[in-house]
Scaffold this active site. Structure first.
Site, PDB file in Angstrom:
ATOM      1  N   TRP A 105       0.789  -1.127   0.058  1.00  0.00           N
ATOM      2  CA  TRP A 105       0.179  -0.142   0.108  1.00  0.00           C
ATOM      3  C   TRP A 105       0.896   1.173  -0.064  1.00  0.00           C
ATOM      4  O   TRP A 105       0.291   2.209  -0.977  1.00  0.00           O
ATOM      5  CB  TRP A 105      -0.993  -0.090   1.210  1.00  0.00           C
ATOM      6  CG  TRP A 105      -2.100  -0.952   0.890  1.00  0.00           C
ATOM      7  CD1 TRP A 105      -2.457  -1.973   1.484  1.00  0.00           C
ATOM      8  CD2 TRP A 105      -2.913  -1.041  -0.427  1.00  0.00           C
ATOM      9  NE1 TRP A 105      -3.329  -3.121   0.965  1.00  0.00           N
ATOM     10  CE2 TRP A 105      -3.681  -2.187  -0.167  1.00  0.00           C
ATOM     11  CE3 TRP A 105      -3.184  -0.184  -1.317  1.00  0.00           C
ATOM     12  CZ2 TRP A 105      -4.717  -2.535  -1.033  1.00  0.00           C
ATOM     13  CZ3 TRP A 105      -4.229  -0.286  -2.193  1.00  0.00           C
ATOM     14  CH2 TRP A 105      -5.046  -1.624  -2.052  1.00  0.00           C
ATOM     15  N   ASP A 174      -1.896   6.848   6.035  1.00  0.00           N
ATOM     16  CA  ASP A 174      -2.912   5.806   5.562  1.00  0.00           C
ATOM     17  C   ASP A 174      -3.081   4.734   6.829  1.00  0.00           C
ATOM     18  O   ASP A 174      -2.256   3.989   6.853  1.00  0.00           O
ATOM     19  CB  ASP A 174      -2.239   5.235   4.307  1.00  0.00           C
ATOM     20  CG  ASP A 174      -3.422   4.176   3.689  1.00  0.00           C
ATOM     21  OD1 ASP A 174      -4.433   4.015   4.411  1.00  0.00           O
ATOM     22  OD2 ASP A 174      -3.119   3.554   2.659  1.00  0.00           O
ATOM     23  N   LYS A 198     -12.172  -1.772   5.750  1.00  0.00           N
ATOM     24  CA  LYS A 198     -11.547  -2.678   6.266  1.00  0.00           C
ATOM     25  C   LYS A 198     -12.072  -2.932   7.862  1.00  0.00           C
ATOM     26  O   LYS A 198     -11.936  -4.040   8.244  1.00  0.00           O
ATOM     27  CB  LYS A 198      -9.965  -2.059   6.419  1.00  0.00           C
ATOM     28  CG  LYS A 198      -9.411  -1.744   4.945  1.00  0.00           C
ATOM     29  CD  LYS A 198      -9.373  -3.371   4.081  1.00  0.00           C
ATOM     30  CE  LYS A 198      -8.856  -2.881   2.528  1.00  0.00           C
ATOM     31  NZ  LYS A 198      -7.954  -1.953   2.202  1.00  0.00           N
TER      32      LYS A 198
HETATM   33  C1  LIG Z   1      -7.353  -1.408   1.082  1.00  0.00           C
HETATM   34  C2  LIG Z   1      -6.442  -0.499   1.263  1.00  0.00           C
HETATM   35  C3  LIG Z   1      -6.209   0.787   0.558  1.00  0.00           C
HETATM   36  C4  LIG Z   1      -6.970   0.886  -0.794  1.00  0.00           C
HETATM   37  O1  LIG Z   1      -8.260   1.180  -0.343  1.00  0.00           O
HETATM   38  P1  LIG Z   1      -9.361   1.499  -1.474  1.00  0.00           P
HETATM   39  O2  LIG Z   1     -10.414   2.001  -0.472  1.00  0.00           O
HETATM   40  O3  LIG Z   1      -9.871  -0.021  -2.058  1.00  0.00           O
HETATM   41  O4  LIG Z   1      -8.825   2.521  -2.461  1.00  0.00           O
HETATM   42  C5  LIG Z   1      -5.136   1.607   0.526  1.00  0.00           C
HETATM   43  N1  LIG Z   1      -4.041   1.513   1.794  1.00  0.00           N
HETATM   44  C6  LIG Z   1      -4.632   0.426   2.737  1.00  0.00           C
HETATM   45  C7  LIG Z   1      -3.441   0.326   3.972  1.00  0.00           C
HETATM   46  C8  LIG Z   1      -5.453  -0.512   2.508  1.00  0.00           C
HETATM   47  O5  LIG Z   1      -5.554  -1.678   3.498  1.00  0.00           O
END
Ligand SMILES: *Cc1c(COP(=O)(O)O)cnc(C)c1O
Length: 363
Positions: A105, A174, A198
């Site tokens: 990511w 993030d 998530k």
């Molecule tokens: C799933 C995830 C993303 C991407 O998320 P989307 O909402 O599908 O764009 C980005 N960063 C992390 C840490 C993730 O787990």
């Protein structure tokens, strides 16, 4: 309802939601608060929806202890859009941004940032197979910000203390896959974002928490849907927001408060993850965790078995035992157990019992 069959859900995302939240959404689906309509069918400018979004924001402020000089936004486009959007807003023309690259990511985040300007890796653990938190950072004291991914969903490595940026360099995070999984000190961060699907709700909404001075960085003439200043000023209501997803994250925030808040949730999360890591560590090498012990994620637990054949069998038999979503990401291989907030201790127990039984038969 007595014969309701719910799976033990270890999906990485969209992931498990608390049963109580789903039941409340179900109970309110046809007639939301006496409107005679579902929350999906009412105006995003109605007083009923205003209460939904304002309560969600207030509950999140309380849960995470978000100071008043931070704005909360509920946006679309996923965490993936934030990779580009934050670079467009927070990195002035000609400036460079630093990224700590610890997994898929953060690697994707820096790639997006490089399309639009200058970004450099302050660390990159790819040579170690993305199994650790870097011991040393090579930091640019003039960076527009320092970005890190607090939990790498695919590689299962998590930061338990925040990296320290140079004086005056804002910390950007993030936190998609460990959002509201434990308390954090928001004042250490300038900017946080999380795709809800998530740990905090359904897909379709991304929660952004931005310190006021970060929003002031928005340059002139960005397309409006990419412009934090406009989106924050409108209270996430510049255009039609993902109203049902916002309603759902609001229910999850209320559920989290009812659990006793994030300290209580962390306690449960540590018990659950501890059970799975113990099963790995006590297997005599039959199960092998991907991450180094001190970087082990409390949310996502990738592990391997002695052969790919056994891994396939494990996934198939797990499914027969109602344990769903355990196949790992193709880049790491093997299995991955995602034990987000909504996964119960009962679910983790079922997984660990299955792991032990499987090893007995196949070890
Ligand atoms: C799933 C995830 C993303 C991407 O998320 P989307 O909402 O599908 O764009 C980005 N960063 C992390 C840490 C993730 O787990």
């Amino acid at each position: 309802m007595s014969d309701l069959k719910r799976a033990y859900n270890f999906n990485p995302g969209p992931g498990a939601l608390p049963l109580e939240v789903l039941q409340q959404a179900q109970a309110e689906l046809l007639d939301f608060k006496g409107t005679g309509m579902s929350v999906m069918e009412i105006s995003h400018r109605s007083k009923e929806f205003e209460a939904v979004i304002q309560t969600a924001e207030a509950d999140l402020r309380e849960l995470l202890g978000i100071p008043s000089n931070y704005k909360i936004m509920f946006l679309q486009g996923g965490a993936t859009l934030q990779f580009a959007m934050l670079a467009m807003n927070l990195r002035p023309a000609g400036a460079s941004a630093d990224y700590i690259v610890t997994g898929t990511w953060s690697k994707t985040a820096i790639k997006e940032a490089k399309k639009l300007g200058t970004a450099r890796a302050a660390a990159n653990t790819e040579a170690d197979g993305f199994n650790c938190i870097p011991a040393k950072l090579d930091l640019d004291p003039k960076a527009a910000y320092l970005h890190f991914t607090s939990n790498e969903t695919i590689h299962g490595v998590e930061f338990f203390t925040e990296p320290t940026p140079p004086d005056g360099v804002p910390l950007v995070c993030d936190t998609s896959s460990n959002f509201i999984s434990r308390p954090i000190d928001v004042s250490k961060y300038a900017f946080l974002y999380a795709g809800a699907q998530k740990n905090a709700g359904p897909s379709g909404v991304t929660v952004v928490i931005a310190r006021d001075d970060m929003i002031e960085r928005t340059p002139e003439n960005l397309p409006v849907m990419l412009d934090y200043k406009t989106l924050a000023a409108s209270g996430s209501l510049h255009n039609t927001p993902p109203s049902f997803a916002i309603y759902m994250v609001g229910l999850v925030f209320q559920w989290a408060k009812k659990q006793g808040g994030l300290a209580a949730i962390e306690k449960t999360n540590r018990v659950k993850a501890g059970m799975v890591y113990d099963a790995i560590d006590q297997s005599g090498g039959f199960y092998r965790g991907h991450a180094k012990v001190d970087a082990r994620s409390l949310m996502n637990i990738p592990f391997r078995l002695p052969s790919e054949e056994l891994e396939d069998t494990f996934a198939k038999e797990a499914k027969k035992n109602n344990l769903i979503g355990l196949k790992g990401h193709r880049s790491v291989g093997g299995m991955r157990a995602s034990v987000y907030n909504a996964v119960t201790i009962e679910g983790a127990t079922a997984l660990v019992d299955f792991m032990k039984e499987f090893q007995k038969k196949n070890g």
